[in-house]
Structures are given as structure tokens and as C-alpha cells.
Design a protein around this motif. Structure first.
Motif, PDB file in Angstrom:
ATOM      1  N   ILE A  15       2.136   1.338  -7.971  1.00 14.56           N
ATOM      2  CA  ILE A  15       1.214   0.223  -8.193  1.00 14.56           C
ATOM      3  C   ILE A  15       1.093  -0.597  -6.920  1.00 14.56           C
ATOM      4  O   ILE A  15       2.083  -0.899  -6.262  1.00 14.56           O
ATOM      5  CB  ILE A  15       1.699  -0.666  -9.353  1.00 14.56           C
ATOM      6  CG1 ILE A  15       1.465   0.039 -10.698  1.00 14.56           C
ATOM      7  CG2 ILE A  15       0.988  -2.014  -9.345  1.00 14.56           C
ATOM      8  CD1 ILE A  15       1.947  -0.743 -11.895  1.00 14.56           C
ATOM      9  N   VAL A  16      -0.138  -0.957  -6.583  1.00 18.54           N
ATOM     10  CA  VAL A  16      -0.424  -1.847  -5.461  1.00 18.54           C
ATOM     11  C   VAL A  16      -1.036  -3.122  -6.018  1.00 18.54           C
ATOM     12  O   VAL A  16      -1.909  -3.075  -6.887  1.00 18.54           O
ATOM     13  CB  VAL A  16      -1.388  -1.181  -4.462  1.00 18.54           C
ATOM     14  CG1 VAL A  16      -1.870  -2.190  -3.428  1.00 18.54           C
ATOM     15  CG2 VAL A  16      -0.715  -0.004  -3.781  1.00 18.54           C
ATOM     16  N   GLY A  17      -0.567  -4.251  -5.535  1.00 18.42           N
ATOM     17  CA  GLY A  17      -1.111  -5.525  -6.003  1.00 18.42           C
ATOM     18  C   GLY A  17      -0.285  -6.706  -5.547  1.00 18.42           C
ATOM     19  O   GLY A  17      -0.634  -7.390  -4.587  1.00 18.42           O
ATOM     20  N   PRO A  18       0.845  -7.000  -6.237  1.00 14.68           N
ATOM     21  CA  PRO A  18       1.672  -8.150  -5.856  1.00 14.68           C
ATOM     22  C   PRO A  18       2.196  -8.016  -4.419  1.00 14.68           C
ATOM     23  O   PRO A  18       2.235  -6.907  -3.868  1.00 14.68           O
ATOM     24  CB  PRO A  18       2.819  -8.093  -6.871  1.00 14.68           C
ATOM     25  CG  PRO A  18       2.260  -7.364  -8.043  1.00 14.68           C
ATOM     26  CD  PRO A  18       1.326  -6.348  -7.463  1.00 14.68           C
ATOM     27  N   PRO A  19       2.602  -9.125  -3.798  1.00 17.30           N
ATOM     28  CA  PRO A  19       3.045  -9.082  -2.402  1.00 17.30           C
ATOM     29  C   PRO A  19       4.131  -8.055  -2.108  1.00 17.30           C
ATOM     30  O   PRO A  19       4.184  -7.506  -1.003  1.00 17.30           O
ATOM     31  CB  PRO A  19       3.550 -10.515  -2.169  1.00 17.30           C
ATOM     32  CG  PRO A  19       2.734 -11.350  -3.100  1.00 17.30           C
ATOM     33  CD  PRO A  19       2.545 -10.515  -4.325  1.00 17.30           C
ATOM     34  N   ALA A  20       5.021  -7.797  -3.058  1.00 19.37           N
ATOM     35  CA  ALA A  20       6.103  -6.840  -2.812  1.00 19.37           C
ATOM     36  C   ALA A  20       5.670  -5.399  -3.004  1.00 19.37           C
ATOM     37  O   ALA A  20       6.472  -4.483  -2.812  1.00 19.37           O
ATOM     38  CB  ALA A  20       7.279  -7.145  -3.743  1.00 19.37           C
ATOM     39  N   CYS A  21       4.409  -5.176  -3.351  1.00 18.71           N
ATOM     40  CA  CYS A  21       3.937  -3.821  -3.707  1.00 18.71           C
ATOM     41  C   CYS A  21       2.678  -3.482  -2.927  1.00 18.71           C
ATOM     42  O   CYS A  21       1.594  -3.310  -3.509  1.00 18.71           O
ATOM     43  CB  CYS A  21       3.662  -3.742  -5.203  1.00 18.71           C
ATOM     44  SG  CYS A  21       4.942  -4.430  -6.254  1.00 18.71           S
ATOM     45  N   ARG A  22       2.818  -3.378  -1.622  1.00 21.32           N
ATOM     46  CA  ARG A  22       1.621  -3.186  -0.798  1.00 21.32           C
ATOM     47  C   ARG A  22       1.794  -2.099   0.256  1.00 21.32           C
ATOM     48  O   ARG A  22       1.129  -2.116   1.300  1.00 21.32           O
ATOM     49  CB  ARG A  22       1.204  -4.515  -0.158  1.00 21.32           C
ATOM     50  CG  ARG A  22       0.754  -5.518  -1.212  1.00 21.32           C
ATOM     51  CD  ARG A  22       0.311  -6.835  -0.654  1.00 21.32           C
ATOM     52  NE  ARG A  22      -0.143  -7.716  -1.732  1.00 21.32           N
ATOM     53  CZ  ARG A  22      -0.511  -8.971  -1.571  1.00 21.32           C
ATOM     54  NH1 ARG A  22      -0.492  -9.520  -0.355  1.00 21.32           N
ATOM     55  NH2 ARG A  22      -0.907  -9.702  -2.603  1.00 21.32           N
ATOM     56  N   GLU A  23       2.677  -1.136  -0.003  1.00 21.83           N
ATOM     57  CA  GLU A  23       2.821   0.034   0.854  1.00 21.83           C
ATOM     58  C   GLU A  23       2.572   1.291   0.030  1.00 21.83           C
ATOM     59  O   GLU A  23       2.941   1.364  -1.141  1.00 21.83           O
ATOM     60  CB  GLU A  23       4.209   0.099   1.485  1.00 21.83           C
ATOM     61  CG  GLU A  23       4.406  -0.841   2.650  1.00 21.83           C
ATOM     62  CD  GLU A  23       5.713  -0.590   3.388  1.00 21.83           C
ATOM     63  OE1 GLU A  23       5.847  -1.092   4.513  1.00 21.83           O
ATOM     64  OE2 GLU A  23       6.592   0.102   2.839  1.00 21.83           O
ATOM     65  N   ILE A  24       1.953   2.285   0.671  1.00 21.46           N
ATOM     66  CA  ILE A  24       1.658   3.565   0.035  1.00 21.46           C
ATOM     67  C   ILE A  24       2.097   4.660   0.990  1.00 21.46           C
ATOM     68  O   ILE A  24       1.927   4.538   2.209  1.00 21.46           O
ATOM     69  CB  ILE A  24       0.147   3.727  -0.230  1.00 21.46           C
ATOM     70  CG1 ILE A  24      -0.450   2.484  -0.901  1.00 21.46           C
ATOM     71  CG2 ILE A  24      -0.132   4.964  -1.070  1.00 21.46           C
ATOM     72  CD1 ILE A  24      -1.970   2.483  -0.888  1.00 21.46           C
ATOM     73  N   TYR A  25       2.636   5.743   0.457  1.00 13.66           N
ATOM     74  CA  TYR A  25       2.936   6.906   1.283  1.00 13.66           C
ATOM     75  C   TYR A  25       1.650   7.703   1.545  1.00 13.66           C
ATOM     76  O   TYR A  25       0.732   7.715   0.724  1.00 13.66           O
ATOM     77  CB  TYR A  25       3.946   7.825   0.598  1.00 13.66           C
ATOM     78  CG  TYR A  25       5.356   7.295   0.570  1.00 13.66           C
ATOM     79  CD1 TYR A  25       5.813   6.389   1.512  1.00 13.66           C
ATOM     80  CD2 TYR A  25       6.248   7.723  -0.416  1.00 13.66           C
ATOM     81  CE1 TYR A  25       7.113   5.918   1.484  1.00 13.66           C
ATOM     82  CE2 TYR A  25       7.554   7.259  -0.459  1.00 13.66           C
ATOM     83  CZ  TYR A  25       7.976   6.352   0.497  1.00 13.66           C
ATOM     84  OH  TYR A  25       9.266   5.877   0.457  1.00 13.66           O
ATOM     85  N   ALA A  26       1.611   8.376   2.683  1.00 14.50           N
ATOM     86  CA  ALA A  26       0.479   9.235   3.008  1.00 14.50           C
ATOM     87  C   ALA A  26       0.264  10.263   1.900  1.00 14.50           C
ATOM     88  O   ALA A  26       1.217  10.836   1.369  1.00 14.50           O
ATOM     89  CB  ALA A  26       0.736   9.946   4.340  1.00 14.50           C
TER      90      ALA A  26
END
Length: 212
Positions: A61-72
Motif C-alpha cells: 500500500i502507498v499513501g501514508p508518510p511511512a508507506c511511500r516506497e515501491i520495489y521495481a
């Protein structure tokens, strides 16, 4: 032919054939088992809520400040902050002149919600937009710690963009103005009709997948 001499001649041949068959039938060495997939880190809201569990999402999940990295090359889901309203018509207060279309504020919001548009890298040559209707993305029936109901947007899965920094912006489209019933200040308690920026530009970074 003498029976003893016949057996002496035949048995060695049968033994060689049997051994050859055994070698042929021996199973090949098993291929190494594939490594199990790494568990996806869960995303926690500012109040400590596990959003993966709350929304029953198994992807990142991407959204809150602590959840803003994604793997390639990773698939991911975008959430937007939930919209919270007063518990019901009996306790709702509104700006002067506002009349809800439904008695309960959360029903008023849900009835007016039309769609959400997710914009990657807004304002750049790489900008990409995807719009989803209410039935595809709006989740409702949740309550916060104070007992206030809220609805939230959870996107379908997206593919990770290229490595490096990006932005992700969520726009809402409502049929008409909605106010949450929690206060009388239009700027703080209401959402406009039409399409508007709901989240601002959220930074997202795509990083290489680590070796295991």
C-alpha cells in the motif's frame, strides 16, 4: 545345450540389462525449490491502524508518510485518507445554508461520490491518469476510534513506474457539495462538487528490489 552352461551364459546378460534399466529408471536430481516470495511490508496509518488488514489488501500500500516506497516491477495499491463524518443526523451540524441530500452524513458523502482519478507524475511528460468509478474503489462501513463512520478509496493494483522519485495525486469527483456534519466551517468541513485535488502531490520512490 547343457543347462548349466546355458544359465551361465544367460544370467550375466540378464544382470547387465537389469542394472542398465535401474540406472535409466533412477530419478534425476530434483531441481532446487524456488525461493518463497518475500512478505509484503504492511502499511500503518498515523494512528497505528494496519491498513493492509483493514482493507484486506495483500499487495504493498502507498499513501501514508511511512508507506511511500515501491520495489521495481512491484504491483502496489494506492489509498487516500478516509473521509470521516458525524455519527448520524441527530448530532450533525452544518455550515449555514447547507442541506444534505441524505439524513446521515456518511450516506450523503457516499451518494455524492462519483469517481477518483489517480495521477502519476502530474505536470510532467511522463504523466499518467487513471479514473475509476465508485463501485470499483469506494470502501465504506468503517469507524474510527471515536465511533465516527468513514469511507475510503482503495485503488486497483498499479505497476511500479521507473526507478527513482515520482509523485502520485488523487482527485475526487462528487455530484454536489458535501459537508461532514462535524463543524460549521465550509473550508474545513466540506468538499466541493465537481473534480478537485483530494490528496496533493504525494512523493513516491521506486527502489531496486534487494537481493535475498
Amino acid at each position: 545345450m547343457n543347462r548349466v552352461r546355458f544359465l551361465a551364459a544367460v544370467v550375466p546378460s540378464l544382470l547387465v540389462a537389469a542394472l542398465a534399466g535401474a540406472v535409466a529408471a533412477a530419478p534425476a536430481a530434483a531441481d532446487p525449490l524456488p525461493k518463497p516470495p518475500q512478505p509484503v511490508p504492511h502499511c500503518f496509518g498515523s494512528d497505528g491502524t494496519d491498513l493492509n488488514e483493514l482493507y484486506d489488501v495483500t499487495l504493498r500500500i502507498v499513501g501514508p508518510p511511512a508507506c511511500r516506497e515501491i520495489y521495481a516491477k512491484e504491483k502496489w495499491v494506492r489509498t487516500a485518507p478516509g473521509w470521516t463524518t458525524a455519527a448520524g443526523a441527530g448530532v450533525a451540524v452544518y455550515p449555514e445554508g447547507y442541506v444534505p441530500s441524505r439524513p446521515d452524513p456518511i450516506d450523503d458523502f457516499d451518494s455524492k461520490f462519483v469517481s477518483a482519478t489517480f495521477v502519476l507524475d502530474i505536470g510532467t511528460p511522463q504523466e499518467k491518469r487513471r479514473t475509476f468509478k465508485k463501485k470499483e474503489i469506494l470502501r465504506t462501513g468503517f469507524f474510527d476510534a471515536d465511533g465516527h463512520p468513514f469511507s475510503a478509496v482503495v485503488s486497483p493494483p498499479f505497476k511500479a513506474p521507473d526507478l527513482g522519485p515520482h509523485t502520485q495525486t488523487v482527485f475526487f469527483t462528487l455530484k454536489a457539495e458535501h459537508c461532514d456534519g462535524l463543524g460549521t466551517v465550509t473550508e474545513d468541513n466540506c468538499l466541493p462538487g465537481g473534480t478537485f485535488d483530494y490528496t496533493g502531490d504525494v512523493p513516491v520512490t521506486v527502489i531496486p528490489r534487494p537481493d535475498r
